[in-house]
Design an enzyme around this catalytic site. Sequence first.
Site, PDB file in Angstrom:
ATOM      1  N   LYS A  87      -0.432  -9.638   2.938  1.00  0.00           N
ATOM      2  CA  LYS A  87      -0.070  -9.030   4.050  1.00  0.00           C
ATOM      3  C   LYS A  87      -0.978  -7.989   4.821  1.00  0.00           C
ATOM      4  O   LYS A  87      -1.916  -7.319   4.158  1.00  0.00           O
ATOM      5  CB  LYS A  87       1.321  -8.114   3.677  1.00  0.00           C
ATOM      6  CG  LYS A  87       1.741  -7.347   4.924  1.00  0.00           C
ATOM      7  CD  LYS A  87       3.366  -6.860   4.379  1.00  0.00           C
ATOM      8  CE  LYS A  87       2.878  -5.501   3.937  1.00  0.00           C
ATOM      9  NZ  LYS A  87       2.389  -4.498   5.099  1.00  0.00           N
ATOM     10  N   ASP A 121       0.899  -1.056  -0.107  1.00  0.00           N
ATOM     11  CA  ASP A 121       0.173   0.179  -0.009  1.00  0.00           C
ATOM     12  C   ASP A 121       0.816   1.397   0.048  1.00  0.00           C
ATOM     13  O   ASP A 121       0.381   2.372  -0.076  1.00  0.00           O
ATOM     14  CB  ASP A 121      -1.016   0.063   1.156  1.00  0.00           C
ATOM     15  CG  ASP A 121      -0.319  -0.094   2.525  1.00  0.00           C
ATOM     16  OD1 ASP A 121       1.130  -0.088   2.738  1.00  0.00           O
ATOM     17  OD2 ASP A 121      -1.128  -0.074   3.286  1.00  0.00           O
ATOM     18  N   SER A 122       2.074   1.005  -0.089  1.00  0.00           N
ATOM     19  CA  SER A 122       3.087   2.183  -0.433  1.00  0.00           C
ATOM     20  C   SER A 122       2.834   2.695  -1.616  1.00  0.00           C
ATOM     21  O   SER A 122       3.365   3.861  -1.735  1.00  0.00           O
ATOM     22  CB  SER A 122       4.580   1.720   0.028  1.00  0.00           C
ATOM     23  OG  SER A 122       4.981   0.507  -0.794  1.00  0.00           O
ATOM     24  N   ASP A 146      -0.810  -6.313  -0.504  1.00  0.00           N
ATOM     25  CA  ASP A 146      -1.378  -5.918   0.687  1.00  0.00           C
ATOM     26  C   ASP A 146      -2.650  -5.557   0.696  1.00  0.00           C
ATOM     27  O   ASP A 146      -3.506  -4.962   0.104  1.00  0.00           O
ATOM     28  CB  ASP A 146      -0.523  -4.356   0.796  1.00  0.00           C
ATOM     29  CG  ASP A 146       0.245  -4.140   2.019  1.00  0.00           C
ATOM     30  OD1 ASP A 146       0.066  -4.699   3.114  1.00  0.00           O
ATOM     31  OD2 ASP A 146       1.074  -3.267   1.907  1.00  0.00           O
ATOM     32  N   GLU A 153       9.086  -3.143  10.930  1.00  0.00           N
ATOM     33  CA  GLU A 153       9.462  -1.810  10.560  1.00  0.00           C
ATOM     34  C   GLU A 153       9.461  -0.828  11.557  1.00  0.00           C
ATOM     35  O   GLU A 153       9.011  -0.684  12.627  1.00  0.00           O
ATOM     36  CB  GLU A 153       8.176  -1.247   9.625  1.00  0.00           C
ATOM     37  CG  GLU A 153       8.364   0.222   9.178  1.00  0.00           C
ATOM     38  CD  GLU A 153       7.557   0.604   7.894  1.00  0.00           C
ATOM     39  OE1 GLU A 153       7.747   1.661   7.389  1.00  0.00           O
ATOM     40  OE2 GLU A 153       6.419  -0.282   7.652  1.00  0.00           O
ATOM     41  N   GLU A 162      -1.555  -5.492   8.574  1.00  0.00           N
ATOM     42  CA  GLU A 162      -0.666  -4.830   9.541  1.00  0.00           C
ATOM     43  C   GLU A 162      -1.424  -5.392  10.967  1.00  0.00           C
ATOM     44  O   GLU A 162      -2.647  -5.680  10.932  1.00  0.00           O
ATOM     45  CB  GLU A 162      -0.934  -3.221   9.372  1.00  0.00           C
ATOM     46  CG  GLU A 162      -0.094  -2.940   8.248  1.00  0.00           C
ATOM     47  CD  GLU A 162      -0.110  -1.359   8.129  1.00  0.00           C
ATOM     48  OE1 GLU A 162       0.595  -0.997   7.168  1.00  0.00           O
ATOM     49  OE2 GLU A 162      -0.514  -0.520   8.899  1.00  0.00           O
TER      50      GLU A 162
END
Length: 296
Positions: A141, A72-73, A111, A210, A143
């Site tokens: 992925k 999602d970057s 993501d 991170e 979070e």
Amino acid sequence: MTRTHTPAHSSPGGDDTSRTGLYGGTANRRVTVRDIAAAKRRGEKWPMLTAYDAMTASVFDEAGIPVLLVGDSMGNCHLGYDSTVPVTMEQVLMLSAAVVRGTRRALVVGDLPFGSYQEGSVQALRNATRLMKEAGVGAVKLEGGERSAEQIDLLVRSGIPVMAHVGLTPQSVNAYGGHPVQGRGEEAAQQLLRDAKAVQDAGAFAVVLELVTADLAAEVTRGLHVPTVGIGAGAECDAQVLVWTDMAGMTDWSGGRRPRFVKEYARLREVLAGAARGFAEDVAGGTYPAPEHSFR
């Protein structure tokens, strides 16, 4: 049905990922989570990059990068947003499908964007299923540590491999009020250890760490039987990931300070700008197109 698209490029090498190693090896199949687990047992370190389109993904695949994250970057470095928060499922689906089409060996991880799994396990399963069925990714992925363990558990039990992400979680940037280093202080360190253990126990095949202090990241890595993927988390992680535009020198840091963990391996922003200026000057000067660029 298994996706069988093979792009036109080819790479040299063998066909057994477990024998040749994750980085640089080639195979007649995709890298899988079993290959990732085997690399942990061998003590092999491996690289991961982000990718958002078929063309750059094909370059990274040819370079032997074993895992590509459609992160999602994309919000920051591809779509022009100030953070990852505005990224939608439809955007991740479209770009993930492009990356899958541009590769043949790399494990492609899609993501789950902000708001696509926070409601609970059913929402997470619905959106993760879309990423696998519609985009063809090999894993997803998400979070969060303890707070996301229930979602991870259901996805894994449903046959969806999950890469977890703890430490600084960019989707929570508004709650953090910035991008602080994680794990400083005893209480914060213990919480991060609990988070990492929780996602492993829930079935995650790897854990992104991170902006975590190096000593704590090393402790987490030693304590888990699944690999850790560091980004600003020191050298002891099992793998390292960078956003590709940061790695290749495409990011414009004039509006802010470059993160300490970013290493630029090229200056592609300068190269691309130079090419654009050269083209523009030729057009303005009347030297392009020349006779050899024209048809008779």
